[in-house]
Design a protein around this motif. Structure first.
Motif, PDB file in Angstrom:
ATOM      1  N   THR A 360       0.484  -1.377  -0.221  1.00  0.00           N
ATOM      2  CA  THR A 360      -0.072   0.006   0.347  1.00  0.00           C
ATOM      3  C   THR A 360       1.165   1.524   0.107  1.00  0.00           C
ATOM      4  N   ASP A 361      -0.045   2.320  -0.109  1.00  0.00           N
ATOM      5  CA  ASP A 361       0.832   3.687  -0.399  1.00  0.00           C
ATOM      6  C   ASP A 361      -0.163   4.615   0.251  1.00  0.00           C
ATOM      7  N   GLY A 362       0.497   5.004   1.742  1.00  0.00           N
ATOM      8  CA  GLY A 362      -0.458   5.688   2.838  1.00  0.00           C
ATOM      9  C   GLY A 362      -1.538   6.887   2.149  1.00  0.00           C
ATOM     10  N   VAL A 363      -0.487   7.443   0.761  1.00  0.00           N
ATOM     11  CA  VAL A 363      -0.699   8.591   0.649  1.00  0.00           C
ATOM     12  C   VAL A 363      -2.070   8.116  -0.256  1.00  0.00           C
ATOM     13  N   MET A 364      -1.971   7.064  -1.102  1.00  0.00           N
ATOM     14  CA  MET A 364      -3.096   6.434  -1.727  1.00  0.00           C
ATOM     15  C   MET A 364      -4.266   6.175  -1.252  1.00  0.00           C
ATOM     16  N   GLU A 365      -4.032   5.638  -0.452  1.00  0.00           N
ATOM     17  CA  GLU A 365      -5.015   4.708   0.652  1.00  0.00           C
ATOM     18  C   GLU A 365      -5.702   5.840   1.453  1.00  0.00           C
ATOM     19  N   ARG A 366      -5.510   7.028   2.082  1.00  0.00           N
ATOM     20  CA  ARG A 366      -6.188   8.278   2.268  1.00  0.00           C
ATOM     21  C   ARG A 366      -7.155   9.277   1.252  1.00  0.00           C
ATOM     22  N   ALA A 367      -6.945   8.993   0.362  1.00  0.00           N
ATOM     23  CA  ALA A 367      -7.265   9.408  -0.154  1.00  0.00           C
ATOM     24  C   ALA A 367      -8.544   8.240  -0.862  1.00  0.00           C
ATOM     25  N   LEU A 368      -8.494   7.289  -1.054  1.00  0.00           N
ATOM     26  CA  LEU A 368      -9.763   6.384  -1.425  1.00  0.00           C
ATOM     27  C   LEU A 368     -10.447   6.068  -0.393  1.00  0.00           C
ATOM     28  N   GLU A 369     -10.220   6.871   1.013  1.00  0.00           N
ATOM     29  CA  GLU A 369     -10.932   6.288   1.950  1.00  0.00           C
ATOM     30  C   GLU A 369     -11.748   7.893   1.897  1.00  0.00           C
TER      31      GLU A 369
END
Length: 393
Positions: A360-369
């Protein structure tokens, strides 16, 4: 008139990008130097989603509409802050492609003055419907580059393409006024046209006539096929790949035979223009979601959960801009290849495949959320029989 001796044509012999609009004129060397220092040169930013036109080919997906439930648009101050962040990352240009019509956003002039204060270039894609004499003078004063919608010299055809009677004459007058006022006096120019080609309204001869006028008057030409998104996501509206190749080759022949300009044409944009934005830029929509560009729009972050710098330097964002872009449009090519996904699936599919291999990429995971379950399905592709014919009264 010896077209080959026009000052901007002579300048193009040394640097072809001198024919492109100021702020869009990134050369391959510019991109290479920026990549070496990981600089962001170009920021695309949406203003309001409101618009007075009803273009049957509008490429907006629902994540660029103002009426998406439970989602707050960026404020003027937030837009100014994002632009300041872009400047710190090396930003030179702020482009407003327009979720709607940029010039009717309440914060339009305040944001443009902020860009001028930062010594950056603003680029406005506009319908031309709001270019009053006062607005033209003010845009000249703030150093803006203006790209005006110009689909046809015939106002009746322009009216039908945008669904507003009387629009074509206003927009055509605005373009001429901008040239007369001096937007085309610089090299690179500060005025251009945005011409969308469809199988229903555009013939090569007319495109050639418009193109020659632009070349003669130092007006940048953004002549391209539809972006297959939103209302434009309809196969009956798209130039097929062969016709797109014919278009760019036809314009290249005019350049070669009449202006002495030699280049290899690359679809989907005619006249030798090669988009290089994905390597050096980001796009931020109405709500703070960050994508690689306003066309394909691969989601890479969200400014309500991370800074622009965090997004720019994230692992996945670096992967997205790793391949060299020198023209070419992935979204159009996928459509021509028959790859058919819903709008939101197109925006996140690459990350999901990358995550399976790299974690996972933290920036992307937060964006998806933060994005959640956006209803980004294709909106109302227009049935062919409902598109008005140019010969209708």
């Amino acid at each position: 008139m010896d077209r080959r001796q026009l000052p901007h044509i002579v300048a193009a012999q040394n640097r072809f990008e001198n024919l492109w609009a100021k702020g869009l004129d990134y050369s391959a060397d510019d991109v290479s130097e920026a990549r070496a220092r990981q600089a962001l040169l170009h920021l695309d930013l949406d203003f309001t989603g409101e618009c007075k036109l009803a273009c049957f080919y509008c490429d907006r997906t629902p994540d660029r509409y103002s009426d998406v439930p439970d989602r707050a648009e960026l404020t003027t101050q937030q837009r100014k802050d994002i632009i300041s962040q872009a400047k710190e990352l090396g930003g030179e240009t702020v482009e407003f492609p327009g979720a709607g019509e940029p010039m009717i956003d309440p914060g339009f002039w305040e944001v443009l003055e902020h860009i001028q204060e930062l010594e950056m270039t603003s680029i406005i894609f506009t319908s031309g419907y709001h270019l009053t004499d006062l607005a033209i003078d003010r845009l000249l004063d703030v150093g803006a580059t203006i790209i005006v919608k110009h689909n046809s010299d015939d106002p009746r055809i322009s009216d039908k393409m945008v669904g507003v009677k009387g629009y074509g004459e206003i927009a055509n007058r605005s373009l001429v006024k901008m040239v007369e006022r001096g937007f085309a006096n610089s090299i690179p120019t500060r005025v251009g046209i945005d011409m969308v080609t469809t199988p229903h309204f555009n013939q090569l001869e007319e495109i050639g006539t418009i193109f020659r006028w632009c070349r003669d008057h130092n007006v940048h030409t953004y002549i391209t096929t539809l972006i297959p998104e939103g209302m434009g996501d309809h196969k009956s509206l798209l130039f097929e790949k062969e016709r797109a190749d014919t278009l760019v080759s036809y314009i290249a022949e005019i350049d070669r035979e009449e202006y002495g300009l030699q280049y290899s044409p690359v679809r989907p944009i005619a006249a030798g223009y090669r988009c290089r934005q994905v390597n050096v830029g980001l796009f931020v929509n109405l709500f703070g979601e960050v994508y690689d560009c306003n066309g394909l729009g691969r989601l890479i972050g969200h400014l309500r959960s991370d800074s622009l710098s965090d997004v720019w330097h994230s692992r996945f964002a670096q992967k997205v801009r790793e391949p060299i872009q020198d023209g070419f449009c992935l979204l159009r090519e996928r459509e021509w290849q028959g790859v058919d996904l819903s709008a939101m699936d197109r925006k996140v599919e690459q990350y999901k495949r990358w995550r399976d291999r790299n974690g996972t990429d933290g920036v992307m995971e937060r964006a998806l959320e933060a994005v959640g379950q956006i209803d980004a399905r294709r909106r109302g592709a227009v049935p062919l029989e409902l598109i008005p014919k140019p010969t209708d009264s």
